[in-house]
Design a protein around this motif. Structure first.
Motif: not given
Ligand SMILES: *[C@@H]1O[C@H](CO)[C@@H](O)[C@H](O)[C@H]1NC(C)=O
Ligand SMILES: *[C@@H]1O[C@H](CO)[C@@H](O)[C@H](O)[C@H]1NC(C)=O
Ligand SMILES: *[C@@H]1O[C@H](CO)[C@@H](O)[C@H](O)[C@H]1NC(C)=O
Length: 766
Positions: A605-634
Motif C-alpha cells: 500500500n503506497l497510497k495511504s502515505s507518501t513516505e511509507k509503504i504498508i505491506l498488507e493483505c488485500d481482502l480480494g472481496s470486501v463483500v466476502a469479508f463482511y459475509a464472514v463477519l456478518g455470519y459470526i455476528g448473526f
C-alpha cells in the motif's frame, strides 16, 4: 556471399564458409534421388559487401537474370529468375532487399538476419529465416539480468537495425523488470576513432558493473581493442548472439575484457560429410576461391605481385591440417542455419513440383530437426545460454549453462555459476531505520538513504506484534490447561453436568481462535493472507456454534420439563453434533467461495502515505469479508438472545447466565471493532483485529470456564451431585420468585428436570 574489407586482405572468412556450405548442400540435394528427382538446383553468388546499393543491385540481378550465369557441372534448364534467394547476413541490408523483392514473390531466406522488425508480414511478405527473431533474445536477456539481481547496467549497441532493434526491445523489457540503464551508447565499424574513445570514456566513468551489448562482432571488436589499450577490465558482459558466438572475439587476448561473458547462442549441429567437402575446395576448380586462398596461405595469384617478391600461389596447397578460421567446423551454428535454409527451399520446390501444396512432409526434417516457418516467416526460437571460460590450454570455451526453447515454452536455465557474480546496483538497499529518498533527475534505482523521522519506524522488530503474539500463546496455553483440568476431572458431576462433549469441542476451537491471531502477525505472505480471515472466520463460527449448542441444551432441558413434551429426544448428542457441524459448514462454504473466486493477496500500500509503504493483505472481496463477519455476528446474536432468555431458568449449574455475559462482551468487542477497523489505516487495522480476536476469545474462555475451574480446583467439596442439586433448588426458588409472568412451578417439574439432566447432560452414559 559478402565479405568485408576492414583493411586490405582482411576477409570475412565466415561468408566463405557460408558459400561452401551452400555448395555442399546443393550437391547433396542433387545427389539425392528421392528429393527433386530429375531436377538439379544451381546457384549464383553475389557479394553485398554489407552495403545497401550493392545488395540491391545483386538482388535485382537475381530477379532479372541479366548477369553472367555460373552453372554446376551439370545440365540445368536456364531460368532467368532465381527461384529463391538465401541471405543476407545483416538485418539492415536484408530489410532493404526483402522490401524490394516482396512484390516479385521470390522468397528470401536469411540464415543470420535476426531483427524483430523483419517479422512484419505486410512490409516483407516473402521473407523467411532459419534464425530466431531477436524479439525472444532481447526479452530473455532482460530476464537474465533481473535473475542475477543487476539493477544498474550500461547498454551498447551497433548503430544498425540489428543493434537498435534488439536494444529497443531489451530496454523496454528491462524497464518493465525494474532495471535501470546508466548509459546507452552506439558503435559502428565506420565511426571515427574519437567516437569509440568517447564510448570507452563513458564506460570508464560509469559505476555500472554490467554491460549489455547488442552488437555485431565486427563493431564490438573495435571497441574491445580500445578497451584493451586502456585496460578497462572487470566488467560483466552480457551479449547478443552475434558477438557471443563469434570465434573472432572469443580469443584469449580479448579475455581480459570479455572474460566470463554470458549470452544466448543458437545450438550447434553436426553435418556429416561437410568437412570432407571443405577439404576438397580448390581454386583450380573455381577462381572464386582465389582471395580466400591468398588469405589462408599468404600467397598471391596476381602476376604483378609475383614480381614484388610475394609468395606465388600454386593452387595445389592443401587445406588438410591447417589452423585457420575457415576450417573451424566443430561448432556448426550459423552453417546449420544455412543448411536448413537450402533444404527448406528444396523441400518446398519438391512439394510444388509434386503438386502437393503444403501437404508434403511438413514440418520438414532437416538434420534430425523439425524446420518450419510460422505465419511471419520466423523459425522457432531455441537458444543455449553460454558462459565464456578460459580453458587450461589457453583457449576460450563456451560452457552451456542454460537452454531456452520458445516452442516448448521452456526456459531451463541452470545458472551454474562459473564466474563471480558482480553486484551492479546504483544504490544499496537502505538499512533498517532509514528510508529511500529519490535523487532528482536520476533513475529510480538511484536513491539516498535518509534516517526515518521519529516515530515512523524503528529498526527493531515491532514490539506490538511480539506482545500480541505472547497474549495469543498465553491464551492458547490457558485453554489447553483448562482442557487438561476438565479431562482429569471428567467424571466429577460438574463436568458431566455441563455436556462435556460440547465443552471439549469449545475448548479446542478456542485454542484455534487464539492461534489464528498469529496469522495476522508478521509480514503478509500469500499463505498468511489466504489463511488469516478464513481461519479466523471458521474457528469463531465453530466456537459460537458450540456455545449456541450449549444454550439450546439449557433451553431444551427446561422445555423438556413441560408435561407431555419430549423435546430432549430431538436435541440429543447426535443432534448437537449435527447442528455444530451444520453451522460451521455454512461458514466453510462462504470461505471456500471466497478463496476460489476472489482470494485475498498481499500487496504494497503506497497510497495511504507518501513516505511509507504498508505491506498488507488485500481482502480480494470486501463483500466476502463482511459475509464472514456478518455470519459470526448473526450466530452470536442468536446465541445472545437465547442465552438471555435462558439465563434465569433453573438448572443444576446454570451456564446460560455465563454465556449471556460472555456473549455480551463478545458482541460489544466486535461492534466496537467495525468502526475502528474501517477508520484506522495500515498496521493498526491488523492490530485492532488481533485485539478483537484475543479479547473475545478471553471473554468466552473466562466467562464460561473459569467459574467451573474454580469449583473443581478450589471448592471440590461443592463438586458433588448433592450440592449441585441444592444450588439448583435455590436457583429454582429464585427464578420462580422473579418470574415476570409469575408462573407457578409444578412439583412435576423438579423431577422432569432431573430426567432432562440425566438424558442430556451425561451423554457418555448412553
Ligand atoms: C555426390 O555424389 C558424388 C558422386 O557419387 C560424390 O562424389 C559426392 O561426394 C556426393 N556429394 C555429397 C555432398 O554427398
Ligand atoms: C564436367 O564437365 C566436363 C565438360 O563438360 C565433363 O567432361 C566432365 O565429365 C564433367 N564432370 C562431372 C563430374 O560431371
Ligand atoms: C538501530 O539504531 C540504533 C541507533 O540508530 C543503532 O545504534 C543500532 O545499531 C540499530 N540496530 C540495528 C539492528 O540496525
Amino acid at each position: 556471399k559478402s565479405y568485408i574489407y576492414l583493411h586490405k586482405k582482411l576477409l570475412n572468412v565466415y561468408e566463405f564458409q557460408t558459400v561452401a556450405a551452400i555448395m555442399f548442400c546443393l550437391e547433396q540435394i542433387n545427389n539425392n534421388t528421392d528429393l527433386l528427382p530429375g531436377v538439379s538446383l544451381g546457384y549464383k553468388i553475389y557479394d553485398s559487401c554489407s552495403s545497401m546499393p550493392m545488395a540491391m543491385s545483386a538482388a535485382m540481378a537475381l530477379v532479372n537474370g541479366n548477369e553472367e550465369t555460373v552453372y554446376l557441372n551439370r545440365t540445368c534448364s536456364k531460368t532467368s529468375t532465381a527461384e529463391a534467394i538465401i541471405g543476407l547476413s545483416d538485418s539492415s541490408t536484408t530489410r532493404g532487399v526483402a522490401a524490394t523483392i516482396g512484390s516479385f514473390q521470390i522468397p528470401l531466406i536469411s540464415h543470420t538476419a535476426t531483427c524483430a522488425c523483419l517479422s512484419n508480414r505486410k512490409e516483407y511478405p516473402s521473407f523467411f529465416r532459419t534464425i530466431p527473431s531477436d524479439f525472444f533474445q532481447s526479452r530473455t536477456l532482460a530476464k537474465l539480468v533481473k535473475h542475477f539481481g543487476w539493477k544498474w547496467i550500461g547498454a551498447i549497441r551497433s548503430d544498425n537495425d540489428y543493434g537498435n532493434g534488439g536494444m529497443a526491445t531489451f530496454l523496454q523489457e528491462a524497464q518493465n523488470e525494474g532495471i535501470c540503464v546508466e548509459f546507452s551508447e552506439s558503435i559502428y565499424r565506420t565511426y571515427p576513432r574519437e567516437k569509440f574513445l568517447k564510448t570507452v570514456d563513458v564506460i570508464k566513468k560509469s559505476s555500472a558493473k554490467v554491460i549489455v551489448a547488442f552488437s555485431s562482432s565486427a563493431d564490438l571488436a573495435i571497441l574491445v581493442k580500445e578497451l584493451l589499450i586502456q585496460n578497462v577490465t572487470g566488467l560483466q558482459w552480457i551479449g547478443s548472439e552475434s558477438w557471443v558466438s563469434s570465434v573472432n572475439l572469443a580469443k584469449p587476448v580479448n579475455y581480459r575484457v570479455l572474460g566470463g561473458a554470458i549470452g544466448f547462442i543458437i545450438s550447434s549441429a553436426v553435418i556429416p560429410g561437410l568437412k570432407e567437402f571443405f577439404l576438397n575446395i580448390n581454386p583450380s576448380k573455381s577462381p572464386g576461391w582465389n582471395e580466400l586462398w591468398e588469405n589462408i596461405f599468404n600467397c598471391t595469384f596476381a602476376t604483378q605481385d609475383k614480381a614484388a617478391n610475394i609468395n606465388p600461389c600454386t593452387g595445389s596447397e592443401s587445406l588438410q591440417g591447417i589452423n585457420h578460421v575457415f576450417m573451424y567446423l566443430s561448432e556448426l551454428r550459423i552453417i546449420n542455419n544455412v543448411y536448413k535454409a537450402v533444404y527448406s527451399i528444396a523441400y518446398a520446390l519438391h512439394d510444388l513440383l509434386m503438386c502437393r501444396d503444403g501437404q508434403g512432409p511438413f514440418p520438414w526434417q532437416v538434420n534430425g530437426e523439425n524446420v518450419y516457418f510460422d505465419e511471419n516467416g520466423d523459425s522457432v526460437a531455441r537458444y543455449e545460454l553460454v558462459n565464456w571460460q578460459l580453458t587450461e590450454d589457453g583457449t576460450v570455451k563456451y560452457i552451456t549453462v542454460g537452454l531456452y526453447d520458445a516452442s516448448l515454452n521452456v526456459t531451463e536455465i541452470a545458472y551454474l555459476v562459473f564466474f563471480k557474480i558482480p553486484v551492479s546496483v546504483c544504490s544499496e538497499s537502505c538499512h533498517p531505520g532509514t528510508r529511500k529518498a529519490a535523487q532528482k533527475g536520476r533513475p529510480n534505482c538511484c536513491f539516498d538513504c535518509i534516517p526515518c523521522a521519529d516515530g515512523e519506524i524503528s529498526n527493531t522488530t515491532e514490539i506490538m506484534g511480539e506482545i500480541l503474539a505472547l497474549f495469543s500463546l498465553f491464551g492458547a496455553c490457558v485453554t489447553l490447561g483448562i482442557a487438561a483440568v476438565f479431562f482429569i476431572h471428567k467424571d466429577t458431576p460438574i463436568v458431566r453436568a455441563n455436556n462435556s462433549e460440547l465443552s471439549f469441542l469449545l475448548l479446542f476451537s478456542l485454542t484455534l481462535c487464539f492461534l489464528c491471531s498469529l496469522t495476522f502477525i508478521g509480514r503478509p505472505t500469500d499463505w498468511s493472507c489466504l489463511l488469516r480471515h478464513t481461519a479466523f472466520g471458521i474457528t469463531f463460527v465453530l466456537c459460537i456454534s458450540c456455545v449456541l449448542g450449549k444454550t439450546i441444551v439449557v433451553l431444551m432441558a427446561f422445555r423438556a420439563t413441560l408435561p407431555g413434551s419430549n423435546v430432549m429426544k430431538w436435541f440429543g448428542p447426535v443432534q448437537q453434533r449435527l447442528s455444530v457441524f451444520a453451522f460451521t459448514s455454512v461458514q466453510i462454504l462462504i470461505c471456500t467461495l471466497w478463496l476460489t473466486i476472489v482470494p485475498p493477496f498481499p500487496y504494497k500500500n503506497l497510497k495511504s502515505s507518501t513516505e511509507k509503504i504498508i505491506l498488507e493483505c488485500d481482502l480480494g472481496s470486501v463483500v466476502a469479508f463482511y459475509a464472514v463477519l456478518g455470519y459470526i455476528g448473526f450466530l452470536s446474536i442468536i446465541c445472545f438472545v437465547l442465552a438471555f432468555f435462558a439465563r434465569k431458568l433453573p438448572d443444576n449449574f446454570n451456564e446460560a447466565k455465563f454465556i449471556t455475559f460472555s456473549m455480551l462482551i463478545f458482541c460489544a468487542v466486535w461492534i466496537t471493532f467495525i468502526p475502528v477497523y474501517v477508520s484506522s489505516p495500515g498496521k493498526y487495522t491488523v492490530a485492532v483485529e488481533i485485539f478483537a480476536i484475543l479479547a473475545s476469545s478471553f471473554a468466552l474462555l473466562f466467562c464460561i470456564f473459569i467459574p467451573k475451574c474454580y469449583i473443581i480446583l478450589l471448592k471440590p467439596e461443592n463438586n458433588t451431585k448433592k450440592h449441585l442439586m441444592g444450588s439448583r433448588g435455590s436457583a429454582r426458588a429464585n427464578s420462580s420468585q422473579h418470574r415476570p409472568q409469575g408462573r407457578k412451578q409444578t412439583p412435576d417439574r423438579a423431577s422432569a428436570h432431573r430426567r432432562a439432566h440425566t438424558h442430556t447432560h451425561i451423554p457418555s452414559t448412553h
